[in-house]
Structures are given as structure tokens and as C-alpha cells.
Design an enzyme around this catalytic site. Structure first.
Site, PDB file in Angstrom:
ATOM      1  N   GLY A 207      44.924  39.605  44.448  1.00  0.00           N
ATOM      2  CA  GLY A 207      46.154  39.172  45.103  1.00  0.00           C
ATOM      3  C   GLY A 207      46.119  39.276  46.609  1.00  0.00           C
ATOM      4  O   GLY A 207      47.148  39.185  47.273  1.00  0.00           O
TER       5      GLY A 207
ATOM      6  N   LYS B 285      50.592  37.188  34.788  1.00  0.00           N
ATOM      7  CA  LYS B 285      51.308  38.415  35.167  1.00  0.00           C
ATOM      8  C   LYS B 285      52.805  38.253  34.871  1.00  0.00           C
ATOM      9  O   LYS B 285      53.158  37.553  33.921  1.00  0.00           O
ATOM     10  CB  LYS B 285      51.021  38.782  36.631  1.00  0.00           C
TER      11      LYS B 285
ATOM     12  N   SER C 129      41.293  37.027  43.566  1.00  0.00           N
ATOM     13  CA  SER C 129      41.422  35.924  44.527  1.00  0.00           C
ATOM     14  C   SER C 129      40.476  34.755  44.239  1.00  0.00           C
ATOM     15  O   SER C 129      39.953  34.130  45.170  1.00  0.00           O
ATOM     16  CB  SER C 129      41.246  36.438  45.963  1.00  0.00           C
TER      17      SER C 129
ATOM     18  N   ASN D  94      45.754  34.651  34.089  1.00  0.00           N
ATOM     19  CA  ASN D  94      46.653  35.787  33.855  1.00  0.00           C
ATOM     20  C   ASN D  94      47.907  35.538  34.683  1.00  0.00           C
ATOM     21  O   ASN D  94      47.885  35.673  35.905  1.00  0.00           O
ATOM     22  CB  ASN D  94      45.947  37.080  34.287  1.00  0.00           C
TER      23      ASN D  94
ATOM     24  N   GLU E 106      46.448  46.754  37.454  1.00  0.00           N
ATOM     25  CA  GLU E 106      47.874  47.000  37.699  1.00  0.00           C
ATOM     26  C   GLU E 106      48.435  47.961  36.659  1.00  0.00           C
ATOM     27  O   GLU E 106      49.300  48.793  36.963  1.00  0.00           O
ATOM     28  CB  GLU E 106      48.627  45.656  37.713  1.00  0.00           C
TER      29      GLU E 106
ATOM     30  N   HIS F  75      44.147  46.256  32.697  1.00  0.00           N
ATOM     31  CA  HIS F  75      44.225  45.598  34.002  1.00  0.00           C
ATOM     32  C   HIS F  75      44.507  46.659  35.068  1.00  0.00           C
ATOM     33  O   HIS F  75      45.228  47.627  34.819  1.00  0.00           O
ATOM     34  CB  HIS F  75      45.325  44.532  33.991  1.00  0.00           C
TER      35      HIS F  75
ATOM     36  N   GLU G 159      37.103  43.207  38.119  1.00  0.00           N
ATOM     37  CA  GLU G 159      38.097  42.836  39.125  1.00  0.00           C
ATOM     38  C   GLU G 159      38.175  43.945  40.173  1.00  0.00           C
ATOM     39  O   GLU G 159      38.857  44.960  39.960  1.00  0.00           O
ATOM     40  CB  GLU G 159      39.476  42.671  38.482  1.00  0.00           C
TER      41      GLU G 159
HETATM   42  P1  13P Z   1      44.527  37.078  41.810  1.00  0.00           P
HETATM   43  O1  13P Z   1      43.691  35.906  41.291  1.00  0.00           O
HETATM   44  O2  13P Z   1      45.931  36.694  42.128  1.00  0.00           O
HETATM   45  O3  13P Z   1      43.815  37.815  42.886  1.00  0.00           O
HETATM   46  O4  13P Z   1      44.660  38.092  40.571  1.00  0.00           O
HETATM   47  C1  13P Z   1      43.510  38.471  39.895  1.00  0.00           C
HETATM   48  C2  13P Z   1      43.904  39.206  38.681  1.00  0.00           C
HETATM   49  O5  13P Z   1      44.393  40.314  38.736  1.00  0.00           O
HETATM   50  C3  13P Z   1      43.697  38.540  37.383  1.00  0.00           C
HETATM   51  O6  13P Z   1      43.867  39.413  36.339  1.00  0.00           O
END
Ligand code: 13P
Length: 252
Positions: free
Chosen positions: A175, A9, A214, A7, A99, A97, A169
Site C-alpha cells: 500500500g 481488503k 504495490s 485482495n 495486516e 496477511h 509480501e
Molecule cells: P497493495 O497491492 O495495495 O500494496 O497491497 C498488497 C497486499 O497486501 C495484497 O494482499
């Protein structure tokens, strides 16, 4: 088959995307694709370029999108429909997601509409669920996650179980560099599998469950060793072709 999805982003323009996909392709080979389905999910503006490079060079990569609107068409300024994505050979669409839930107000009800719209357009939804830190600390992680799962998949039938992907997640692991421990992750993915079996009967076994938060080439193997983890949704580590290839090659 295991599924490892990057992903990206809100990173990369369409020229970066072409380069990243080419670099990834050079770093992987047939043995990798026999084991792992590899999917990249760049921003909307890179999808057409990604589609073109993948199809022209016959790369065995799936293409994913990071969001979608649930309506087919109409006066929804700024939105993208499922049919528009399907036409670009998108096969997976991330919905809900964390976010988007946290910053754009997406509820389980909205996520459910999106998941159904993705299925109706012949693509696979990657339905994201996960608890925030306060919920984990209060001992509510399993209840929160299973509640999100039921709400997000409501009204989707057992016949579609195989087309659905669930991504667990934990929000506090995204992140932050602080992934969940493999045992904590598996406790939740076990509960997700149990809920899928309860909802859909034996068909619930066919839904793939990913871990995200992560993930990197150093910790992926531990997650993949868990019975109820069938792959990973990778953020930061998917932006560097070397590290993403390392995640895909967890089995070496
Ligand atoms: P990270 O791997 O950067 O922690 O992000 C995970 C994520 O949100 C994947 O959709």
C-alpha cells in the site's frame, strides 16, 4: 499455472462486487485464462453475490476469502468457519496477511492452524509472510521470512505442497507504492523455494509462490519474469477492473 489474486481488503459492498467482477470479465478473454488463474477475494459479505455471478455467467474466476477461523464450529462470535467458505465455492483463503498479523495479533501458530483447517476443508491456503522495514534494514529479511514460512507450514505434509500457496509480501511495500525491486523480491522467493524443497523434497517445487506489495500493471512483468515468482497478490490495483485486467495481461 500462474496465479494472480486480487485482495480487495475492506472495500466494496456486495453490489459493487458484482459490478467489479462483471467489468473484469468483459476485459479479459480466453487467452488470458489459458495462462493465468484469476482469483478475486472480496470481503465476506460479498462472497455469496460473487459466487452467484461467477457461477451464473460461468466466469472462469476463482473465489477467495481474506480470512477464516480454524475451528469447525462453536461459540466463536463473529468468526467464519472453513466449511462455511467451502460451501460458497471459495477455493482460496488468505491466511496470515500482514495486516492481520500486525492489527489482530495473528502469530505463526495461529496462521498454521488456519492453513491446516483450510486444507482440511478442501480449499487452498494463501499463506502470507514478509518482513517489516526495520528487519530488512537490519539484514534479517531472509531469516524472518523463512522463519515465518516454517512456523506457518509446520506439520503440513509434502502431499499437500501443491495445494499450498505462499505469498511473499514485504510489509514496507504494501500500500505504499514502493514495490520491492524485482531482484530483492527474487532473493527472498529463491530462499522460500529452497526452504520448501528442504521441507518437502521435490514436492516443494509444486507450491506456488506469489509476490505482493504495490504490484501494478507497470511492474508486474518484471516480477513474473523471475524463476521463483509464480504469480501476484494484488491489493490496491485489484480494486479497479482496468488496472487489475492490466496486471493479469502482464504477458501481452
Ligand atoms: P497493495 O497491492 O495495495 O500494496 O497491497 C498488497 C497486499 O497486501 C495484497 O494482499
Amino acid at each position: 499455472m500462474d496465479l494472480i489474486m486480487g485482495n480487495w481488503k475492506m472495500h466494496t459492498n456486495h453490489l459493487d462486487a458484482i459490478q467489479m467482477i462483471q467489468k473484469l470479465f468483459y476485459r479479459l478473454d480466453r487467452k488470458d485464462y489459458e495462462r493465468v488463474e484469476v482469483v478475486v477475494a472480496p470481503p465476506f459479505t460479498s462472497l455469496r453475490s460473487a459466487q452467484t455471478v461467477i457461477e451464473t455467467d460461468r466466469m472462469p474466476f476463482g473465489l477467495g476469502a481474506q480470512n477464516v477461523h480454524f475451528e469447525e464450529k462453536g461459540a466463536f462470535t463473529g468468526e467464519i468457519s472453513p466449511a462455511m467458505l467451502a460451501k460458497l465455492s471459495v477455493s482460496y483463503v488468505i491466511v496470515g496477511h500482514s495486516e492481520r498479523r500486525a492489527m489482530f495479533g495473528e502469530t505463526d501458530d495461529v496462521v498454521n492452524k488456519k492453513a491446516k483447517a483450510v486444507l482440511n476443508a478442501g480449499m487452498r491456503p494463501v499463506v502470507c509472510i514478509g518482513e517489516v522495514l526495520e528487519q530488512r534494514e537490519a539484514g534479517q529479511a531472509l531469516d524472518v521470512v523463512v522463519g515465518q514460512l516454517r512456523g506457518s507450514l509446520s506439520g503440513i505434509s509434502a502431499e499437500e505442497a501443491e495445494e499450498v500457496v505462499v505469498a511473499y509480501e514485504p510489509v514496507w511495500a504494501i500500500g505504499t507504492g514502493l514495490s520491492a525491486s524485482t531482484d530483492d523480491a527474487a532473493e527472498v522467493t529463491d530462499a522460500i523455494r529452497a526452504a520448501l524443497l528442504e521441507m518437502w523434497g521435490p514436492e516443494g517445487e509444486k507450491t506456488r509462490i506469489l509476490y505482493g506489495g504495490s504490484v501494478n500493471q507497470g511492474n508486474i512483468a518484471g516480477f513474473m519474469a523471475k524463476r521463483t515468482i509464480d504469480g501476484a497478490l494484488v491489493g490496491g490495483a485489484s480494486l479497479d477492473p482496468d488496472s487489475f485486467a492490466g496486471v493479469v495481461r502482464y504477458w501481452i
